[in-house]
Design an enzyme around this catalytic site. Structure first.
Site, PDB file in Angstrom:
ATOM      1  N   ARG A 162       0.793  -1.215   0.000  1.00 24.37           N
ATOM      2  CA  ARG A 162       0.000   0.000   0.000  1.00 24.37           C
ATOM      3  C   ARG A 162       0.839   1.285   0.000  1.00 24.37           C
ATOM      4  O   ARG A 162       0.454   2.278  -0.590  1.00 24.37           O
ATOM      5  CB  ARG A 162      -0.933  -0.008   1.213  1.00 24.37           C
ATOM      6  CG  ARG A 162      -2.278   0.581   0.865  1.00 24.37           C
ATOM      7  CD  ARG A 162      -3.264   0.452   1.979  1.00 24.37           C
ATOM      8  NE  ARG A 162      -3.350  -0.923   2.486  1.00 24.37           N
ATOM      9  CZ  ARG A 162      -3.975  -1.236   3.613  1.00 24.37           C
ATOM     10  NH1 ARG A 162      -4.538  -0.305   4.344  1.00 24.37           N
ATOM     11  NH2 ARG A 162      -4.050  -2.486   4.011  1.00 24.37           N
ATOM     12  N   HIS A 214       5.348 -24.235   5.626  1.00 25.20           N
ATOM     13  CA  HIS A 214       6.804 -24.213   5.429  1.00 25.20           C
ATOM     14  C   HIS A 214       7.490 -25.434   6.043  1.00 25.20           C
ATOM     15  O   HIS A 214       8.607 -25.758   5.673  1.00 25.20           O
ATOM     16  CB  HIS A 214       7.416 -22.895   5.922  1.00 25.20           C
ATOM     17  CG  HIS A 214       7.618 -22.801   7.403  1.00 25.20           C
ATOM     18  ND1 HIS A 214       6.610 -22.462   8.259  1.00 25.20           N
ATOM     19  CD2 HIS A 214       8.714 -22.984   8.173  1.00 25.20           C
ATOM     20  CE1 HIS A 214       7.095 -22.455   9.503  1.00 25.20           C
ATOM     21  NE2 HIS A 214       8.360 -22.760   9.485  1.00 25.20           N
ATOM     22  N   LYS A 264      11.193 -28.111   4.893  1.00 27.37           N
ATOM     23  CA  LYS A 264      12.395 -28.347   5.700  1.00 27.37           C
ATOM     24  C   LYS A 264      13.108 -29.595   5.196  1.00 27.37           C
ATOM     25  O   LYS A 264      12.471 -30.624   4.956  1.00 27.37           O
ATOM     26  CB  LYS A 264      12.015 -28.522   7.176  1.00 27.37           C
ATOM     27  CG  LYS A 264      11.591 -27.223   7.846  1.00 27.37           C
ATOM     28  CD  LYS A 264      11.312 -27.440   9.321  1.00 27.37           C
ATOM     29  CE  LYS A 264      10.676 -26.221   9.947  1.00 27.37           C
ATOM     30  NZ  LYS A 264      11.624 -25.227  10.410  1.00 27.37           N
ATOM     31  N   ASP A 302      -2.152 -22.241  15.016  1.00 28.01           N
ATOM     32  CA  ASP A 302      -0.863 -21.766  14.524  1.00 28.01           C
ATOM     33  C   ASP A 302       0.074 -22.927  14.166  1.00 28.01           C
ATOM     34  O   ASP A 302       0.862 -22.826  13.231  1.00 28.01           O
ATOM     35  CB  ASP A 302      -0.222 -20.886  15.611  1.00 28.01           C
ATOM     36  CG  ASP A 302       1.039 -20.177  15.135  1.00 28.01           C
ATOM     37  OD1 ASP A 302       0.992 -19.572  14.047  1.00 28.01           O
ATOM     38  OD2 ASP A 302       2.067 -20.226  15.837  1.00 28.01           O
ATOM     39  N   HIS A 359       1.382 -27.592  10.809  1.00 32.23           N
ATOM     40  CA  HIS A 359       2.705 -28.215  10.851  1.00 32.23           C
ATOM     41  C   HIS A 359       2.682 -29.616  11.486  1.00 32.23           C
ATOM     42  O   HIS A 359       3.223 -30.566  10.936  1.00 32.23           O
ATOM     43  CB  HIS A 359       3.691 -27.337  11.619  1.00 32.23           C
ATOM     44  CG  HIS A 359       3.774 -25.924  11.117  1.00 32.23           C
ATOM     45  ND1 HIS A 359       3.631 -25.601   9.792  1.00 32.23           N
ATOM     46  CD2 HIS A 359       3.977 -24.745  11.754  1.00 32.23           C
ATOM     47  CE1 HIS A 359       3.757 -24.296   9.646  1.00 32.23           C
ATOM     48  NE2 HIS A 359       3.965 -23.753  10.821  1.00 32.23           N
TER      49      HIS A 359
HETATM   50  C1  BG6 Z   1       5.053 -20.497  12.129  1.00 35.40           C
HETATM   51  C2  BG6 Z   1       4.256 -20.086  13.331  1.00 35.40           C
HETATM   52  O1  BG6 Z   1       4.223 -21.072  11.159  1.00 35.40           O
HETATM   53  O2  BG6 Z   1       6.032 -21.452  12.519  1.00 35.40           O
HETATM   54  C3  BG6 Z   1       5.170 -19.525  14.407  1.00 35.40           C
HETATM   55  O3  BG6 Z   1       3.308 -19.114  12.943  1.00 35.40           O
HETATM   56  C4  BG6 Z   1       6.267 -20.506  14.731  1.00 35.40           C
HETATM   57  O4  BG6 Z   1       4.424 -19.219  15.577  1.00 35.40           O
HETATM   58  C5  BG6 Z   1       6.965 -20.968  13.469  1.00 35.40           C
HETATM   59  O5  BG6 Z   1       7.194 -19.855  15.595  1.00 35.40           O
HETATM   60  C6  BG6 Z   1       7.953 -22.076  13.746  1.00 35.40           C
HETATM   61  O6  BG6 Z   1       8.677 -22.343  12.587  1.00 35.40           O
HETATM   62  P1  BG6 Z   1      10.163 -22.904  12.651  1.00 35.40           P
HETATM   63  O7  BG6 Z   1      10.528 -23.076  11.223  1.00 35.40           O
HETATM   64  O8  BG6 Z   1      10.991 -21.883  13.373  1.00 35.40           O
HETATM   65  O9  BG6 Z   1      10.079 -24.191  13.408  1.00 35.40           O
END
Ligand code: BG6
Length: 492
Positions: free
Chosen positions: A50, A179, A183, A236, A241
């Protein structure tokens, strides 16, 4: 040796280009790919946000981010110059179509390139932005849309977002990022399971007693306390994850590494997860919140103090679940994650059954520690297998537990592990969707978790306190004790 393959020419658009994710993760990840020589000469990176900024002002911001988040030794001057030369900026009000028309004109300067549009924005904008992109014709065969979590806050909201995106983009163009799937060590889980003949025959209820999956963080909610207060650990971390780690641990061998083969198998696991019962809500889903304490010798405040008000948001979840299928019938999977735990450590631990009978009299079966396979995801990535051995030397036949250890860093002489985003960002350019979540997968994970969230809301369930720097609330240890087990805590 890693192999560098230069990807096809692309334009990478980051909507939310001045935001935290872009600064912390996306630009540093692309910089590392530049350093490795993987970006083609023509590739451009276009920030959209923005603020009214010139290209030069934006580049200054990107450089500052790189200086903050890339180790200094990697900031080679020539590479930095080349990388920054790729950037352009387009101010855009996310709520009008005009900015997207200008973006289309810019991208049409090179109509043959792969175009990636990464929405590093709040999820409430995914639907509206997709509609604008479609309106200006940025949803053609070369256009790919990347979505960041959180993709909704429960099943209905996630369905709503997915439906809105589907109005504009075909599922084959949509890349939903988790993500954790990028890894190295998580991908190694597939290499370990499906690249070795050893594991298949012991990877089931016949030999496995139970599985523990832990993602422990020592950091607190910190400057994300406000986002976190709307999310909490279940949304979260667990829904995405930990659920993905569970899938990769429990799934059947896919026919190939092809995206849909892998995702079909993960989906079957999600659909086999046993729904939580009323008793589970009481005993087998633990919700905690850190209080003031000390982590690594440093005094830290409690979560509510960081937020500045009392809150029922959980910073810790532990739960027991079952994958109700032939392979895993009756084998508990214990999952836990939390902030402000003693250390940052993620691992999957497969606990095998005890031997049925000891031949080593007077050594009893109790003295023979059951085998245990520890897959360390971070830090100190590696695998270790706990075995019983003979205690060397005289003194009769005495048994002792010892570990077979594989440290990836030592074995492969690695200087660093690429960040998960490095692979994922370029997988989008390559059109490889194996490590991205398909819509049905995401919705199945929400379908599993939403009853827990609903139960917490309906009953106004509070959280169990735990001191920062401890391993979580007593109730989580109690859940294991009731089952005659304990959490694996000799983590490195
Ligand atoms: C994120 C979460 O998706 O993953 C965070 O929103 C968390 O709260 C993070 O800290 C952890 O990722 P990593 O790669 O550091 O284990």
């Amino acid at each position: 040796m890693s192999k560098i393959i230069v990807v096809d020419p692309f334009d990478y658009v980051v909507v939310g280009g001045t935001g935290d994710l872009a600064r912390r993760k996306l630009f540093p990840a692309l910089f590392h790919r530049e350093l490795d020589g993987q970006l083609p000469d023509q590739a451009r990176i276009i920030g959209v946000a923005r603020s009214e900024l010139s290209d030069a002002e934006f580049v200054t911001q990107v450089e500052a981010a790189l200086r903050e988040f890339v180790p200094e030794k990697d900031l080679d001057a020539d590479t930095l110059k080349r990388f920054l030369g790729r950037f352009a900026y387009m101010p855009n009000n996310a709520f009008t179509v005009d900015g997207y028309r200008a973006l289309k004109d810019k991208l049409d300067e090179h109509p043959d390139r792969v175009r990636v549009i990464y929405l590093a924005t709040p999820p409430s904008l995914f639907g509206p932005i997709s509609a604008f992109l479609a309106e200006v014709g940025l949803n053609g065969p070369k256009d790919r849309l990347v979505l960041e979590k959180p993709l909704g806050h429960d099943l209905p909201s996630s369905q709503e977002i997915n439906a809105a995106v589907a109005e504009a983009f075909d599922e084959s163009q949509v890349y939903r990022i988790d993500h954790y799937l990028g890894k190295e060590s998580v991908q190694n889980l597939m290499a370990l399971r499906f690249g070795n003949v050893l594991f298949e025959s012991i990877w089931s209820k016949a030999v496995v007693d139970h599985v523990q999956i832990t993602v422990a963080e020592d950091i607190g909610a910190g400057d994300r306390a406000t986002y976190y207060s709307k999310s909490g650990a279940l949304r979260d971390m667990v829904q995405n994850h930990l659920a993905q780690l569970l899938c990769l641990t429990a799934m059947e061998a896919p026919a190939s590494m092809d995206a849909d083969s892998v995702r079909d198998e993960k989906l079957k696991v999600l659909r086999a997860l046993r729904p939580f019962s009323a008793e589970d809500f009481q005993l087998n889903v633990i919700r905690g919140q850190y209080q003031a304490g000390s982590v690594d010798g440093e005094a830290v405040p409690g979560y509510a103090d960081e937020l500045g008000e009392p809150t029922r948001t959980e910073t810790y979840v532990a739960l027991k679940t079952f994958v109700d299928n032939w392979r895993w019938a009756g084998v508990p999977f214990y999952l836990r994650t939390g902030k402000r735990l003693p250390i940052r450590s993620s691992e999957i631990v497969v606990h095998f059954k005890a031997i049925p009978h000891s031949i080593f009299r007077p050594v009893t079966t109790d003295e023979v520690v059951p085998n245990r396979l520890v897959i360390r995801l971070q830090p100190d990535e590696g695998v270790s297998l706990r075995l019983m051995t003979k205690d060397p030397g005289p003194g009769g036949m005495r048994l002792r537990a010892a570990s077979l250890d594989l440290s990836f860093k030592d074995e492969f002489e690695l200087e660093r592990f690429p960040d998960a985003y490095e692979r994922l960002l370029l997988d989008v350019v390559r059109g490889n969707r194996t490590l991205f979540m398909r819509r049905d997968e995401l919705e199945a994970a929400w379908a599993w978790m939403t009853p827990v969230l609903d139960h917490w809301t309906e009953t106004e369930k509070g959280t169990e306190p735990y001191a920062a720097g401890s391993w979580g609330p007593d109730a989580a240890a109690e859940m294991m004790r009731r089952d005659g087990r304990s959490w694996h805590e000799d983590m490195k």
